[in-house]
Design a protein around this motif. Structure first.
Motif, PDB file in Angstrom:
ATOM      1  N   SER A 201       0.843  -1.200   0.000  1.00  0.00           N
ATOM      2  CA  SER A 201       0.000   0.000   0.000  1.00  0.00           C
ATOM      3  C   SER A 201       0.879   1.251   0.000  1.00  0.00           C
ATOM      4  O   SER A 201       2.075   1.213   0.323  1.00  0.00           O
ATOM      5  CB  SER A 201      -0.911   0.015   1.237  1.00  0.00           C
ATOM      6  OG  SER A 201      -0.138   0.105   2.425  1.00  0.00           O
ATOM      7  N   ARG A 221      -2.286  -8.820  -1.530  1.00  0.00           N
ATOM      8  CA  ARG A 221      -3.329  -7.825  -1.228  1.00  0.00           C
ATOM      9  C   ARG A 221      -2.731  -6.452  -1.501  1.00  0.00           C
ATOM     10  O   ARG A 221      -1.737  -6.062  -0.871  1.00  0.00           O
ATOM     11  CB  ARG A 221      -3.790  -7.947   0.227  1.00  0.00           C
ATOM     12  CG  ARG A 221      -4.890  -6.963   0.592  1.00  0.00           C
ATOM     13  CD  ARG A 221      -5.425  -7.220   2.002  1.00  0.00           C
ATOM     14  NE  ARG A 221      -6.476  -6.272   2.345  1.00  0.00           N
ATOM     15  CZ  ARG A 221      -6.277  -5.122   2.979  1.00  0.00           C
ATOM     16  NH1 ARG A 221      -5.050  -4.790   3.371  1.00  0.00           N
ATOM     17  NH2 ARG A 221      -7.293  -4.309   3.251  1.00  0.00           N
ATOM     18  N   HIS A 223      -3.542  -2.309  -2.061  1.00  0.00           N
ATOM     19  CA  HIS A 223      -4.576  -1.300  -1.812  1.00  0.00           C
ATOM     20  C   HIS A 223      -3.954   0.091  -1.691  1.00  0.00           C
ATOM     21  O   HIS A 223      -2.771   0.245  -1.385  1.00  0.00           O
ATOM     22  CB  HIS A 223      -5.364  -1.647  -0.540  1.00  0.00           C
ATOM     23  CG  HIS A 223      -4.523  -1.904   0.665  1.00  0.00           C
ATOM     24  ND1 HIS A 223      -4.350  -0.971   1.669  1.00  0.00           N
ATOM     25  CD2 HIS A 223      -3.778  -2.998   1.041  1.00  0.00           C
ATOM     26  CE1 HIS A 223      -3.556  -1.471   2.610  1.00  0.00           C
ATOM     27  NE2 HIS A 223      -3.188  -2.695   2.252  1.00  0.00           N
ATOM     28  N   ASP A 224      -4.778   1.102  -1.995  1.00  0.00           N
ATOM     29  CA  ASP A 224      -4.382   2.504  -1.860  1.00  0.00           C
ATOM     30  C   ASP A 224      -3.149   2.833  -2.702  1.00  0.00           C
ATOM     31  O   ASP A 224      -2.200   3.468  -2.234  1.00  0.00           O
ATOM     32  CB  ASP A 224      -4.144   2.842  -0.382  1.00  0.00           C
ATOM     33  CG  ASP A 224      -5.386   2.583   0.466  1.00  0.00           C
ATOM     34  OD1 ASP A 224      -6.397   3.281   0.256  1.00  0.00           O
ATOM     35  OD2 ASP A 224      -5.355   1.655   1.300  1.00  0.00           O
ATOM     36  N   ARG A 226      -1.931   3.321  -7.270  1.00  0.00           N
ATOM     37  CA  ARG A 226      -2.472   3.647  -8.592  1.00  0.00           C
ATOM     38  C   ARG A 226      -2.997   2.357  -9.252  1.00  0.00           C
ATOM     39  O   ARG A 226      -4.187   2.128  -9.305  1.00  0.00           O
ATOM     40  CB  ARG A 226      -1.397   4.322  -9.447  1.00  0.00           C
ATOM     41  CG  ARG A 226      -1.897   4.788 -10.802  1.00  0.00           C
ATOM     42  CD  ARG A 226      -0.804   5.453 -11.616  1.00  0.00           C
ATOM     43  NE  ARG A 226       0.273   4.529 -11.968  1.00  0.00           N
ATOM     44  CZ  ARG A 226       1.241   4.810 -12.843  1.00  0.00           C
ATOM     45  NH1 ARG A 226       1.270   6.015 -13.422  1.00  0.00           N
ATOM     46  NH2 ARG A 226       2.187   3.936 -13.114  1.00  0.00           N
ATOM     47  N   SER A 244      -7.290  -6.556  -5.116  1.00  0.00           N
ATOM     48  CA  SER A 244      -7.021  -5.137  -5.324  1.00  0.00           C
ATOM     49  C   SER A 244      -8.188  -4.330  -4.772  1.00  0.00           C
ATOM     50  O   SER A 244      -9.353  -4.621  -5.079  1.00  0.00           O
ATOM     51  CB  SER A 244      -6.828  -4.857  -6.819  1.00  0.00           C
ATOM     52  OG  SER A 244      -6.718  -3.473  -7.066  1.00  0.00           O
ATOM     53  N   SER A 245      -7.908  -3.299  -3.960  1.00  0.00           N
ATOM     54  CA  SER A 245      -8.987  -2.474  -3.403  1.00  0.00           C
ATOM     55  C   SER A 245      -8.511  -1.033  -3.242  1.00  0.00           C
ATOM     56  O   SER A 245      -7.343  -0.768  -2.942  1.00  0.00           O
ATOM     57  CB  SER A 245      -9.445  -3.018  -2.047  1.00  0.00           C
ATOM     58  OG  SER A 245      -8.389  -3.006  -1.102  1.00  0.00           O
ATOM     59  N   ASN A 246      -9.454  -0.123  -3.476  1.00  0.00           N
ATOM     60  CA  ASN A 246      -9.212   1.318  -3.310  1.00  0.00           C
ATOM     61  C   ASN A 246      -8.055   1.808  -4.168  1.00  0.00           C
ATOM     62  O   ASN A 246      -7.254   2.635  -3.735  1.00  0.00           O
ATOM     63  CB  ASN A 246      -8.967   1.650  -1.832  1.00  0.00           C
ATOM     64  CG  ASN A 246      -9.222   3.120  -1.518  1.00  0.00           C
ATOM     65  OD1 ASN A 246     -10.079   3.741  -2.143  1.00  0.00           O
ATOM     66  ND2 ASN A 246      -8.482   3.670  -0.582  1.00  0.00           N
ATOM     67  N   ASN A 247      -7.956   1.275  -5.382  1.00  0.00           N
ATOM     68  CA  ASN A 247      -6.919   1.680  -6.328  1.00  0.00           C
ATOM     69  C   ASN A 247      -7.576   2.371  -7.530  1.00  0.00           C
ATOM     70  O   ASN A 247      -8.776   2.219  -7.777  1.00  0.00           O
ATOM     71  CB  ASN A 247      -6.113   0.471  -6.797  1.00  0.00           C
ATOM     72  CG  ASN A 247      -5.509  -0.302  -5.634  1.00  0.00           C
ATOM     73  OD1 ASN A 247      -5.035   0.293  -4.675  1.00  0.00           O
ATOM     74  ND2 ASN A 247      -5.552  -1.622  -5.718  1.00  0.00           N
TER      75      ASN A 247
END
Length: 254
Positions: A201, A221, A223-224, A226, A244-247
């Motif tokens: 991250s 995992r 996240h956060d 590009r 993938s999350s919050n990308n």
């Protein structure tokens, strides 16, 4: 009536000894205790001041395939691993690059880094400053279960083979703009590597994979950032189980 003057206490004769009263003796004991405490503190604290130099010296004199235990505390270092050794971090063992260069640079095959906190690399994108930089020609290395934080690039693989990057937690430098950050795990012209089970991250791209082949990228995992995984000009790569999350985008495959 006139009050009689108080009798004067005669000064001690020349050469005579002076016996301190209870208050003077107590003050002297207090000063001695302070001195002893300062000396003990200096003895206890002084090893940490030389921890980096001591660790690099141990590496330089280690036999091939030696296993070295890294003691708890902050080791201010820029380690060069030019022989096959294993560094096992005890709980609380920190390798700190003081915001300059690479914290650890791997030049030899057969190196293992495990259980360490690796932090505070430099911020030079041109020099590709990293928490862990693996040089071209390395064939076999393990980077496992470390916390790699406040770094420009987390792990930079520069033309290596058979490197395992497993179970690490990688966080970038939050105060930098996204274009000024490095990647969490960067592969350039690498082959037969395993990138598995990492948490990435706060970097530019979570995993950047360029002109590489036959690598496994699984169960990470991300996240956060590009792009969670950013691939360009790769072949025979296997990706599965990555979250993938919050990308901006989960994957960019080009």
């Amino acid at each position: 009536m006139c009050k009689a003057p108080s009798p004067r206490v005669p000064a001690p004769a020349e050469g005579a000894s002076f016996r301190a009263g209870p208050r003077h003796a107590s003050n002297r004991r207090g000063r001695r205790l302070q001195v002893v405490m300062l000396v003990v503190t200096a003895i206890v604290m002084s090893p940490s001041a030389y921890a980096g130099d001591d660790l690099q010296r141990r590496i330089a004199t280690a036999a091939p395939h030696a296993v070295l235990s890294v003691a708890p505390g902050v080791h201010h270092v820029h380690l060069l691993l030019d022989r096959p050794v294993t560094l096992n971090g005890q709980p609380g063992a920190i390798l700190d690059g003081d915001g300059q260069g690479d914290v650890v640079r791997i030049r030899s095959s057969g190196v293992t880094l495990r259980g360490l906190i690796i932090r505070n690399s430099g911020r030079d994108l041109t020099a590709m400053n990293a928490g862990v930089y693996v040089e071209q020609g390395v064939d076999g290395a393990v980077i496992e279960n470390n916390r790699i934080q406040d770094i420009l690039f987390g792990v930079y693989l520069d033309g290596a083979q058979h490197v395992q990057v497993i179970g690490n937690v990688i966080t970038g430098i939050a105060e930098l703009r996204v274009p000024d950050r490095g990647d969490g795990i960067h592969l350039w012209n690498d082959a037969w590597c395993v990138i598995r089970g990492n948490d990435v991250s706060g970097v530019r791209d979570g995993i950047y994979d360029y002109v590489s082949h036959d690598n496994l990228i699984a169960d990470n995992r991300i996240h956060d950032v590009r792009y969670g995984v950013h691939q360009m000009y790769t072949k025979n790569e296997t990706l599965h189980g990555n979250i993938s999350s919050n990308n901006v985008a989960g994957m960019a495959l080009m």
